[in-house]
Design a protein around this motif. Structure first.
Motif, PDB file in Angstrom:
ATOM      1  N   TYR A  88       0.832  -1.202   0.000  1.00 41.23           N
ATOM      2  CA  TYR A  88       0.000   0.000   0.000  1.00 41.23           C
ATOM      3  C   TYR A  88       0.864   1.249   0.000  1.00 41.23           C
ATOM      4  N   CYS A  89       1.952   1.183   0.738  1.00 38.25           N
ATOM      5  CA  CYS A  89       2.836   2.334   0.840  1.00 38.25           C
ATOM      6  C   CYS A  89       3.469   2.641  -0.517  1.00 38.25           C
ATOM      7  N   ASP A  90       3.902   1.603  -1.194  1.00 40.24           N
ATOM      8  CA  ASP A  90       4.431   1.781  -2.552  1.00 40.24           C
ATOM      9  C   ASP A  90       3.374   2.394  -3.458  1.00 40.24           C
ATOM     10  N   GLU A  91       2.195   1.816  -3.397  1.00 46.22           N
ATOM     11  CA  GLU A  91       1.112   2.302  -4.246  1.00 46.22           C
ATOM     12  C   GLU A  91       0.809   3.765  -3.959  1.00 46.22           C
ATOM     13  N   TRP A  92       0.840   4.092  -2.693  1.00 41.14           N
ATOM     14  CA  TRP A  92       0.587   5.479  -2.319  1.00 41.14           C
ATOM     15  C   TRP A  92       1.612   6.414  -2.970  1.00 41.14           C
ATOM     16  N   HIS A  93       2.864   6.039  -2.917  1.00 43.12           N
ATOM     17  CA  HIS A  93       3.893   6.911  -3.459  1.00 43.12           C
ATOM     18  C   HIS A  93       3.776   7.041  -4.973  1.00 43.12           C
ATOM     19  N   ARG A  94       3.466   5.944  -5.630  1.00 42.99           N
ATOM     20  CA  ARG A  94       3.276   6.030  -7.077  1.00 42.99           C
ATOM     21  C   ARG A  94       2.067   6.911  -7.392  1.00 42.99           C
ATOM     22  N   PHE A  95       1.010   6.729  -6.623  1.00 45.72           N
ATOM     23  CA  PHE A  95      -0.206   7.524  -6.817  1.00 45.72           C
ATOM     24  C   PHE A  95       0.082   9.003  -6.614  1.00 45.72           C
ATOM     25  N   ALA A  96       0.710   9.318  -5.489  1.00 45.66           N
ATOM     26  CA  ALA A  96       0.990  10.718  -5.166  1.00 45.66           C
ATOM     27  C   ALA A  96       1.936  11.328  -6.203  1.00 45.66           C
ATOM     28  N   ASP A  97       2.923  10.562  -6.624  1.00 48.26           N
ATOM     29  CA  ASP A  97       3.835  11.053  -7.657  1.00 48.26           C
ATOM     30  C   ASP A  97       3.072  11.354  -8.945  1.00 48.26           C
ATOM     31  N   GLY A  98       2.137  10.465  -9.276  1.00 53.40           N
ATOM     32  CA  GLY A  98       1.349  10.666 -10.494  1.00 53.40           C
ATOM     33  C   GLY A  98       0.542  11.951 -10.427  1.00 53.40           C
ATOM     34  N   VAL A  99      -0.137  12.154  -9.321  1.00 52.94           N
ATOM     35  CA  VAL A  99      -0.943  13.368  -9.161  1.00 52.94           C
ATOM     36  C   VAL A  99      -0.051  14.605  -9.183  1.00 52.94           C
TER      37      VAL A  99
END
Lengths: 112, 112
Positions: A88-99
């Motif tokens: 989840y933490c990885d996903e969060w960082h990818r998500f936040a980076d994308g936004v």
DNA sequence: ATTTGATACTATGCGATGCAATGTATATAA
DNA sequence: TTATATACATTGCATCGCATAGTATCAAAT
């Protein structure tokens, strides 16, 4: 904080709090508020069902505790929950980076 | 990218893309993919209904365009949409700060 | 000439989720 | 003893992303 913003990220938040320390539901709510800088002040109707769901999915385990006559259900991460937290933490960082990447590219005029 | 992660943030993404340039639905999907660094590859079933909703709520306005025999519905931000974009952008930053603050405090072991 | 794939839009309905609302019960302080 | 904070649980609603399915056009490949 609009409610919908949280959707899909609640599990990350709850697992993160429990990664710090085992805790009972009410304490999770308080820790979440404190550690997020007062950003997340979640109602019980949000947190308790979510904890039940996480336990049902094997991410956390609970035991009853009775200290000073008060019944509390203490939750802690399972090994599976620990793994999920990393994912989840990885996903969060990818998500936040994308936004953030998008907002930078389009030069959005935030008030802040 | 899990679907639920997007929930509550889609409007921000769409308004941001349209803030850059007026565009039709299909182009929005491509721009979103490109500008997010390939992070967001959204299906039409997600984007088109969302655009309709944003138009229904007065955030964007559309007009039909017919270039090279191809019918396209071009969307652009309304003044109200521009304001909403700023609000969403603020909310995003507070939200992201809250999550990052929490993850820092609890020292979550991300893979990344 | 015809098939294929990319482009472009629309509509329906499901599953998941956050949360408001409501209820119960105990400890502590006013 | 009234109120407030603590602590847990459940029900049902509204929202939302998206899978799915359908229609139509244009360009390129066969």
């Amino acid at each position: 904080m609009r409610g919908e913003a949280l959707k899909g990220h609640l599990d990350l938040l709850l697992l993160a709090v429990l990664h710090r320390n085992p805790a009972h539901g009410y304490a999770v709510i308080e820790e979440l508020r404190r550690l997020s800088g007062e950003t997340f002040d979640l109602p019980e109707g949000t947190v308790y069902p979510a904890l039940h769901r996480l336990e049902r999915n094997g991410m956390i385990a609970s035991r009853w505790s009775e200290e000073s006559g008060r019944k509390r259900r203490i939750y802690e991460l399972t090994p599976q929950g620990r793994k999920a937290l990393e994912v989840y933490c990885d996903e969060w960082h990818r998500f936040a980076d994308g936004v953030n990447s998008l907002l930078r590219e389009v030069n959005v005029p935030c008030v802040a």
